[in-house]
Scaffold this motif. Structure first.
Motif, PDB file in Angstrom:
ATOM      1  N   PHE A 102       0.855  -1.191   0.000  1.00  0.00           N
ATOM      2  CA  PHE A 102       0.000   0.000   0.000  1.00  0.00           C
ATOM      3  C   PHE A 102       0.890   1.238   0.000  1.00  0.00           C
ATOM      4  O   PHE A 102       1.391   1.638   1.058  1.00  0.00           O
ATOM      5  N   SER A 113      -4.437  -0.408   4.480  1.00  0.00           N
ATOM      6  CA  SER A 113      -3.359  -1.366   4.805  1.00  0.00           C
ATOM      7  C   SER A 113      -3.610  -1.951   6.194  1.00  0.00           C
ATOM      8  O   SER A 113      -3.370  -3.137   6.435  1.00  0.00           O
ATOM      9  N   VAL A 125       1.646  -7.633   4.597  1.00  0.00           N
ATOM     10  CA  VAL A 125       1.022  -6.373   4.170  1.00  0.00           C
ATOM     11  C   VAL A 125       2.026  -5.283   4.486  1.00  0.00           C
ATOM     12  O   VAL A 125       2.495  -5.177   5.626  1.00  0.00           O
ATOM     13  N   TYR A 127       2.802  -1.213   4.274  1.00  0.00           N
ATOM     14  CA  TYR A 127       2.520   0.192   3.954  1.00  0.00           C
ATOM     15  C   TYR A 127       3.844   0.806   3.543  1.00  0.00           C
ATOM     16  O   TYR A 127       4.775   0.886   4.338  1.00  0.00           O
TER      17      TYR A 127
END
Lengths: 396, 429
Positions: A102, A113, A125, A127
Motif C-alpha cells: 500500500f 493497509s 502487508v 505500507y
C-alpha cells in the motif's frame, strides 16, 4: 508481428481479468515464484522482479464488480476504490497473492493497509512509506530501508537473496518498458488518431498484471504498428487529463472523452507505470540507491508528493505546452482528497496562465457519462470557436 | 435565552492562557516574535519555543470559528474559490478565514506566518493544506517533517533516525536561519522535563474516569483538558500549574462522589459509560454534548483526546534524548497508529474504564480518522461483545450536523444499552 487489433484485444482482456489469471498461471509454472499486489500510485516493481516475484497492480473492480462486502467497511463519503479492493480480496480474487503493498498516497489507502493487516489478508502487508524528504542522504536512505523491508518479506517466502546483478537486470527491463511507453505517448502527441486513448490505456494497464518481459514484447510490437501512418485524423482538440491517478475511471468514460471531441495527448491514468521520467541507473553498485535517487530526482509530479520546492502547477503547464495541448481536463475521483485538494492550486494558476480547463468528478463504478460527455463536448467546441485567442506563454 | 454554561476554574485558567497567546499573536511584530503555523498532531511545541516563536494552529482557529458560528461563511468562501465540497472542512475554514482578512477567533488579526512547520503526522491532508498556504504566503519558509507511519505497531531505530536527521539537518538549521536564534539544546531539555510533568498529570487526570461515577467527561470536557498540552503550552510551567489545578479539582469531585460538570451543571446520575472514537462536531458542540448528558451518558475515554499525543501507554518526552524523544512523540500520535493499534488501544480503554458501550462519531471530511472506522467497530464488537453505535457528523461544516438524525440514533442506542443492562441483571439473579 501480431496485428494491432489482436494485441489490443489481448491487453483489454488481461487488464480487466479480475481473477488475475495470468499471474496465477505464472506463479504455478515454477516453484518459489511470489505474487505481490500493489495499489496505486507508484511502486518500484524492479525490486519484486529481482526477487523472483511479480508485482501485480490492483486498481479496484471498476464497473465490473458489484460491491456488497466492501460497503460494510467504508462510509458513503469515502472514495470507491478501497471498498472494491476489499471486495476483490474478500471474494478471493487475489487469493494467490502472497503479499500486498500500500503506497503512501492518502489516508484512505494508508488505513486500508491496516484493515488488511487486521483481517490477516496475505502473508504480508506493507505500507510503503515513500519519503517526503528529498535529500538522498535523509529521505533517500529511508526509502532504501523501506525497499529492504519488502525484500525481506519476499525472502522469507522464497528464500531468494537479491543481488546487485539481478537488480540491475530488472532495472534495465523496466527502463526499456518506460522508454517504449514514452515512445507511444510521443507518437500520439503528433498523431493521436493512430491509437485511441482507450487502446493506450488497455495496453499500459496490461503491463501492471503481466510480466515486464511479456509487456515489453507487446509494447515493441505496438510501437512498430504506430510508426506507420494508420488511422484517420479527426477535428478534435488536444487535451491533457489530470487527477485520475488512483481510482480509475470506467473505460466508458475514458472513451467518452475522446468521442466528445478531445484527443488525450497526456494523462495520469496509469501514472505509476510512468512515474519515473527517464532511465534509472542500471550499472550501479547500489541499485536500491539508484532506484531511490530516481524517485527523488526524476519523479513526475503527483498529488501525493510534497511539492513546495517544485510546484506541480508549473510542471503540468509545461506538459500542456510540450504536448501542444489546447487545455486540461481535471478528472477527480469523488472524495479523492489528494486530487480535490490540488484542484484550487491548479485552477488558480491556470486562470493566471490562461490555460483552459474544465473539471468533473467520477466514480469507478459509474457508467452513465451523458452529462460529462456534454461538458467535454462544450469544452471542445469552445476551444475550437476561440482557438485564435492567444494563450500566455509558459516559461520552460 | 440560552443558559450560561457553568465552567470549572481550570476552564477559566485555560481561557486566559489561550487569550494570552492570541493577544501575543496580535502583537507579534511589536514583540519582535516570529510566527510559526503548525498542526496539533506531532506538534513540536518545545522546539518552537526554543526559538522563541509564537505558534498558530490552523485546526484550532477552525474549530474556534465553528464554535462561534463563523465557519459556515468561511467554508462557503473557500468553495467559491474551487475548493471541493468533499474535502477537509478545517482546510476550507482556514482558507476562507484567510480570504476574509484572517481575523482570528478572538477578533484579533492573525499574523502571517514566517514558518509553516509541516509536521506530517498521521494526516495526509496536512501536506496538501500547507501546499495551499505556501501559495498564499510565498514569503513563508515551509519546513517539512516527514513522520513515518507505525505500520507494524512499532517504532524502529531507523524510523527515529530518519526523523532525527530531519531535525538536525533541515528543521533546526532553517529555524535558526529564520529566527536568527541559535539552537539551545539545554533550553529544549528543560522544556521537555516540564512536558513530562504535564504528561504525567494529564494521564492521571484521564485515569480518574475509572471511578464510578466518573468525575469527568473524557470527550466533551476532555477536549478542553487537552488544550494547554496541545496548543503550544506543553513544556511550560504554566501548563504544569494548570494540570495540577485541574487534577486537584477532580480529586475533590471524587472525594465528594460527584459526576462530571456539564454546561448545565453537574451530571446527576451516571447511567452509561462510553468510549468514543473520532473527533467531536464543533458547530453544534453543546447540543451534541447535551444529547449525551441528558441521557446520563458519560464518556470515560476517547480517541480524540489522544490526537495530540498518546500518553496512557507510558510514553513520555525524555530530556536526556531530546531529538529522539521529539521524533517518538510525533510517531506516537493517535492517527499515526496503525488500525490494529487503534483497535487495541480502544479495546483497552473499554476494559480499563469499564465502559458499557463504544460509539463512533464518523466525521465526513476527516479520512485520517474515518477510513477504517467501520472495520474497527466490527472488530471491537466481536472481541469484547460490547454494544457499538455509529453516528455521522462533521468537524466544522454545519451542513453536516443533523441534530434529529443523531439524536434518534443515540436514543435507539441508549435503549439498546438499557435492555442489555436489564438482561445482564436478570442473568446475575
Amino acid at each position: 508481428m501480431k496485428p494491432l487489433e489482436e494485441i489490443i484485444k489481448y491487453c483489454e482482456q488481461v487488464s480487466f481479468d479480475l481473477n488475475f489469471t495470468y499471474s496465477k498461471k505464472w506463479k504455478e509454472e515454477k516453484e518459489g515464484r511470489v505474487i505481490v499486489g500493489y495499489m496505486p500510485i507508484y511502486f518500484p516493481r524492479e525490486i519484486i522482479h529481482a526477487a523472483g516475484g511479480m508485482a501485480v497492480g490492483v486498481f479496484g473492480g471498476g464497473d465490473r464488480k458489484q460491491i456488497i462486502k466492501g460497503d460494510a467497511y467504508y462510509q458513503s463519503y469515502i472514495c470507491h476504490i478501497p471498498r472494491s479492493i476489499m471486495e476483490l480480496a474478500l471474494d478471493k480474487h487475489t487469493a494467490h497473492f502472497d503479499g500486498y503493498i500500500f503506497p503512501s498516497i492518502c489516508d484512505v489507502i494508508r488505513n486500508l493497509s491496516g484493515i488488511f493487516k487486521q483481517q490477516k489478508i496475505g502473508k504480508f502487508v506493507k505500507y510503503m512509506d515513500f519519503p517526503q524528504n528529498f535529500l538522498p542522504e535523509i529521505g533517500g536512505v529511508f526509502y532504501q530501508q523501506e525497499m529492504q523491508h519488502v525484500l525481506k518479506y519476499i525472502k522469507e517466502i522464497n528464500g531468494i537473496e537479491v543481488t546487485t546483478e539481478r537488480l540491475n537486470h530488472s532495472i534495465d527491463l523496466y527502463n526499456k518498458n518506460r522508454r517504449l511507453i514514452d515512445f507511444i505517448y510521443k507518437v500520439r502527441q503528433d498523431f493521436p488518431w493512430r491509437l485511441s486513448i482507450t487502446d493506450v490505456y488497455h495496453i499500459i494497464r496490461a503491463g501492471t498484471v503481466i510480466t515486464v518481459e511479456d509487456h515489453n514484447e507487446i509494447l515493441e510490437q505496438v510501437c512498430e504498428h504506430i510508426k506507420k501512418d494508420i488511422g484517420v485524423p479527426q477535428d478534435k482538440i488536444k487535451i491533457v487529463i489530470s487527477g485520475a491517478f488512483c481510482e480509475q475511471p470506467a473505460i466508458g468514460l475514458i472513451r467518452a472523452i475522446e468521442e466528445a471531441g478531445c484527443y488525450v495527448v497526456d494523462d495520469d491514468y496509469m501514472l505509476g507505470s510512468r512515474m519515473i521520467i527517464g532511465d534509472i541507473e542500471s550499472k550501479s553498485k547500489n541499485p536500491l540507491e539508484a532506484i531511490s535517487n530516481s524517485y527523488i530526482k526524476q519523479s513526475q509530479y503527483s498529488s501525493s508528493i510534497y511539492d513546495v520546492n517544485d510546484p506541480k502547477e508549473f510542471r503540468l503547464a509545461k506538459i500542456v505546452k510540450d504536448r501542444g495541448a489546447d487545455g486540461v481536463i481535471f478528472a477527480s475521483a469523488s472524495f479523492c482528497d489528494p486530487s480535490l485538494l490540488d484542484a484550487p492550486i491548479f485552477q488558480n494558476a491556470f486562470n493566471k496562465l490562461g490555460i483552459r480547463y474544465i473539471a468533473f468528478q467520477y466514480s469507478e463504478n459509474i457508467n452513465q457519462f451523458k452529462v460529462i460527455k456534454e461538458q467535454v463536448g462544450a469544452f471542445s467546441d469552445s476551444i475550437k470557436l476561440w482557438e485564435d485567442e492567444p494563450v500566455i506563454e509558459i516559461q520552460d | 435565552m440560552a443558559q450560561e454554561a457553568q465552567k470549572e476554574r481550570s476552564m477559566i485558567l485555560q481561557k486566559e492562557m489561550i487569550e494570552g497567546l492570541f493577544n501575543d499573536l496580535g502583537k507579534a511584530k511589536e514583540l519582535g516574535k516570529k510566527v510559526c503555523y503548525t498542526f496539533i498532531p506531532g506538534n513540536l511545541s518545545e522546539l518552537i519555543r526554543t526559538f522563541d516563536m509564537l505558534p498558530v494552529y490552523p485546526e484550532i482557529n477552525a474549530l474556534q470559528s465553528a464554535m462561534r458560528k463563523k465557519s459556515a461563511s468561511y467554508i462557503k468562501e473557500a468553495e467559491r474559490h474551487a475548493h471541493s465540497e468533499d474535502v477537509c472542512t478545517y482546510v476550507k475554514c482556514d482558507v476562507g478565514m484567510m480570504m476574509k482578512g484572517n481575523i482570528g477567533p478572538t477578533g484579533e488579526k492573525i499574523p502571517e506566518p514566517d514558518i509553516l512547520l509541516l509536521s506530517y503526522t498521521g494526516c495526509f491532508t496536512f501536506l496538501k493544506w500547507f501546499e495551499t498556504l505556501k501559495r498564499e504566503y510565498p514569503n513563508a519558509k515551509v519546513i517539512m517533517v516527514h513522520t513515518p507511519y507505525q505500520e507494524n505497531a512499532t517504532i524502529t531505530p531507523e524510523m527515529t533516525q530518519y526523523m532525527v536527521k530531519q531535525f538536525k539537518e533541515e528543521v533546526i538549521p532553517q529555524m535558526e536561519a529564520v529566527t536568527g536564534i541559535k539552537y539551545d539544546e539545554g533550553k529544549l531539555k528543560k522544556m521537555l522535563a516540564l512536558s513530562k510533568e504535564s504528561e504525567d498529570l494529564i494521564t492521571k487526570i484521564f485515569d480518574t474516569t475509572k471511578h464510578k461515577p466518573s468525575p469527568i467527561d473524557a470527550y466533551f470536557a476532555g477536549v478542553y483538558y487537552i488544550g494547554p498540552i496541545n496548543i503550544g503550552f506543553r513544556g511550560t510551567q504554566e501548563a504544569v500549574d494548570y494540570y495540577k489545578e485541574l487534577y486537584n479539582e477532580i480529586q475533590e469531585r471524587i472525594r465528594l462522589g460527584l459526576g462530571p460538570i456539564t454546561p448545565e451543571g453537574e451530571m446527576k446520575e451516571e447511567k452509561y459509560r462510553l468510549v468514543v472514537e473520532g473527533p467531536p462536531n464543533w458547530t453544534s458542540f453543546r447540543e451534541f454534548w447535551k444529547i449525551f448528558y441528558d441521557m446520563g451518558a458519560v464518556i470515560v475515554a476517547s480517541s480524540y483526546t489522544k490526537v495530540g499525543g498518546v500518553y496512557d501507554m507510558g510514553w513520555r518526552h525524555d530530556p536526556t534524548r531530546p531529538l529522539e524523544s521529539l521524533a517518538e512523540y510525533c510517531m506516537n500520535c493517535y492517527t499515526n497508529l496503525s488500525i490494529p493499534q487503534r483497535i487495541d488501544l480502544l479495546s483497552n480503554c473499554i476494559t480499563e474504564y469499564a465502559a458499557d458501550g463504544y460509539i463512533t462519531n464518523s466525521i465526513k471530511s476527516c479520512n485520517s480518522f474515518s477510513a477504517g472506522q467501520l472495520g474497527m467497530m466490527r472488530e471491537i464488537e466481536d472481541r469484547l461483545e460490547v454494544p457499538v453505535g455509529f453516528i455521522e457528523s462533521d468537524l466544522v461544516d454545519p451542513r453536516y450536523f443533523s441534530y434529529s438524525n443523531i439524536k434518534n440514533r443515540l436514543e435507539s442506542y441508549f435503549q439498546m444499552l438499557e435492555q442489555r443492562k436489564i438482561i445482564q441483571e436478570k442473568e446475575v439473579v
